[in-house]
Design an enzyme around this catalytic site. Structure first.
Site, PDB file in Angstrom:
ATOM      1  CG  MET A  27      -1.911  -1.191   1.164  1.00 32.19           C
ATOM      2  SD  MET A  27      -3.460  -0.919   2.035  1.00 32.19           S
ATOM      3  CE  MET A  27      -2.872  -0.567   3.675  1.00 32.19           C
ATOM      4  CG  HIS A  31       8.381   0.545   5.928  1.00 35.54           C
ATOM      5  ND1 HIS A  31       8.601  -0.813   6.006  1.00 35.54           N
ATOM      6  CD2 HIS A  31       7.049   0.727   6.146  1.00 35.54           C
ATOM      7  CE1 HIS A  31       7.465  -1.420   6.296  1.00 35.54           C
ATOM      8  NE2 HIS A  31       6.507  -0.516   6.372  1.00 35.54           N
ATOM      9  CG  HIS A  34       6.891  -1.855   2.132  1.00 36.89           C
ATOM     10  ND1 HIS A  34       6.801  -0.672   2.812  1.00 36.89           N
ATOM     11  CD2 HIS A  34       5.655  -2.418   2.189  1.00 36.89           C
ATOM     12  CE1 HIS A  34       5.566  -0.511   3.264  1.00 36.89           C
ATOM     13  NE2 HIS A  34       4.844  -1.558   2.906  1.00 36.89           N
ATOM     14  CE  LYS A 146       3.791  -4.329  11.967  1.00 32.52           C
ATOM     15  NZ  LYS A 146       2.782  -3.693  11.200  1.00 32.52           N
ATOM     16  CD  GLN A 150      -1.943  -8.823   4.555  1.00 38.45           C
ATOM     17  OE1 GLN A 150      -2.707  -7.881   4.731  1.00 38.45           O
ATOM     18  NE2 GLN A 150      -0.707  -8.637   4.132  1.00 38.45           N
ATOM     19  CB  ILE A 173      12.177  -5.227   8.617  1.00 41.49           C
ATOM     20  CG1 ILE A 173      12.432  -6.302   7.545  1.00 41.49           C
ATOM     21  CG2 ILE A 173      13.346  -4.269   8.726  1.00 41.49           C
ATOM     22  CD1 ILE A 173      13.620  -7.214   7.800  1.00 41.49           C
TER      23      ILE A 173
HETATM   24  P1  AMP Z   1       1.453  -2.839   3.472  1.00 40.49           P
HETATM   25  O1  AMP Z   1       2.033  -1.821   2.545  1.00 40.49           O
HETATM   26  O2  AMP Z   1       1.405  -2.401   4.900  1.00 40.49           O
HETATM   27  O3  AMP Z   1       0.160  -3.418   2.962  1.00 40.49           O
HETATM   28  O4  AMP Z   1       2.491  -4.044   3.480  1.00 40.49           O
HETATM   29  C1  AMP Z   1       2.881  -4.695   2.291  1.00 40.49           C
HETATM   30  C2  AMP Z   1       3.653  -5.938   2.643  1.00 40.49           C
HETATM   31  O5  AMP Z   1       4.805  -5.594   3.403  1.00 40.49           O
HETATM   32  C3  AMP Z   1       2.840  -6.919   3.498  1.00 40.49           C
HETATM   33  O6  AMP Z   1       3.126  -8.249   3.070  1.00 40.49           O
HETATM   34  C4  AMP Z   1       3.368  -6.663   4.887  1.00 40.49           C
HETATM   35  O7  AMP Z   1       3.254  -7.780   5.744  1.00 40.49           O
HETATM   36  C5  AMP Z   1       4.827  -6.367   4.580  1.00 40.49           C
HETATM   37  N1  AMP Z   1       5.421  -5.624   5.696  1.00 40.49           N
HETATM   38  C6  AMP Z   1       4.957  -4.472   6.264  1.00 40.49           C
HETATM   39  N2  AMP Z   1       5.740  -4.118   7.300  1.00 40.49           N
HETATM   40  C7  AMP Z   1       6.710  -5.056   7.396  1.00 40.49           C
HETATM   41  C8  AMP Z   1       7.822  -5.252   8.284  1.00 40.49           C
HETATM   42  N3  AMP Z   1       8.090  -4.419   9.272  1.00 40.49           N
HETATM   43  N4  AMP Z   1       8.604  -6.346   8.083  1.00 40.49           N
HETATM   44  C9  AMP Z   1       8.327  -7.213   7.076  1.00 40.49           C
HETATM   45  N5  AMP Z   1       7.304  -7.087   6.221  1.00 40.49           N
HETATM   46  C10 AMP Z   1       6.504  -6.018   6.377  1.00 40.49           C
END
Ligand code: AMP
Length: 275
Positions: A27, A31, A34, A146, A150, A173
């Site tokens: 989304m 960081h 991702h 994380k 999901q 992370i």
């Molecule tokens: P999001 O943009 O929040 O929908 O996350 C996109 C993907 O990145 C999802 O698979 C999340 O689980 C993963 N993600 C988000 N934060 C972290 C993190 N701190 N460590 C590892 N994967 C992450």
């Protein structure tokens, strides 16, 4: 890097990619979390596709859809530098039509914990992930632990719908001080950020207790609540479940996830530990 906004442009660029495809749906407000997924996808495949789409159907009424951080310019640069081949930035009307056919989250796994606090969230999440997996035609798709529930639900969808893609779980992370990286951390004031550290601290405490031989969920959860309650604004849940999201009275090593969800100020945060 090809940047595609509409389906035709995306489909054409996708058709041009030969070999193994790794896919990272996000989304945005990218960081290091991702990036770790993108790097792994890069290592394990010939080409990498990233999507950035703030999916409205997984936000509930009153949640942060409108203020969710959008940083397109920075995200593009990050993807470019990371060696992404195809970046998909669809608009909502590229993804959804009126009167959609919907897939739903499973009745048990989809409606406990996150699903109970955010009813309908997982339906919207699965709907968009199904679409994005089909669009990308990826061999492998990368998701962070994380978002543990999901991840488990996406694996179930792939299993239940006989999809061919391989779902690759990736480690959480964290910042140096332990805070799990999240786009929503951008909402935190310095004071809230300090209080948000109680989530990872409570999980560290759980890990310590388990190492010292304490396996009783009730004892571990009470110790975690003791760390969280003075710091967070609202503690939503502390749960100890197996990898199928069934509650555990005793920790089973190799089969346990310890999860926490809490609001710090207005910001809702989640974190977890796989043991
Ligand atoms: P999001 O943009 O929040 O929908 O996350 C996109 C993907 O990145 C999802 O698979 C999340 O689980 C993963 N993600 C988000 N934060 C972290 C993190 N701190 N460590 C590892 N994967 C992450």
């Amino acid at each position: 890097m090809v940047v595609a906004r509409d389906y035709e442009c995306f489909a054409e660029a996708r058709d041009g990619l030969k070999g193994r495809i790794g896919f990272v749906p996000t989304m945005g407000a990218l960081h290091e979390g991702h990036l770790s997924l993108i790097r792994r996808a890069k290592e394990e495949n010939d080409h990498v596709i990233v999507s950035i789409f703030v999916n409205p159907t997984q936000f509930l009424e009153g949640e942060d859809l409108d203020k969710y951080p959008r940083r397109e310019e920075a995200d593009r640069k990050i993807c470019e530098l990371a060696g992404v081949d195809l970046l998909y930035l669809p608009t909502t009307d590229q993804i959804y039509e009126e009167d959609e056919l919907c897939i739903g989250a499973p009745k048990r796994r989809g409606y406990i914990l996150e699903g109970a606090r955010r009813p309908g969230h997982f339906d919207g999440m699965l709907q968009v992930v199904m679409k994005l997996l089909n669009l990308s035609r990826a061999d492998r798709a990368y998701f962070g632990k994380k978002d543990a529930q999901q991840l488990v639900l996406i694996r179930q969808m792939v299993r239940n719908y006989f999809m061919k893609v391989q779902i690759v779980p990736c480690e959480i992370i964290r910042d140096a001080d332990g805070l799990a990286l999240s786009s929503r951390n951008l909402y935190l004031s310095p004071e809230e950020r300090r209080r948000a550290l109680s989530l990872s601290r409570s999980l560290k405490r759980a890990a310590k207790l388990i190492q010292s031989g304490q396996h009783r969920s009730e004892v571990i959860r009470a110790a975690m609540r003791g760390i969280l309650e003075p710091e967070v604004t609202e503690l939503e849940y502390v749960a100890i479940v197996d990898r199928d999201f069934r509650p555990l009275e005793e920790v089973e090593l190799g089969n346990t996830i310890i999860l926490v969800a809490a609001k710090v100020g207005e910001t809702r945060l989640i974190d977890n530990l796989w043991v």
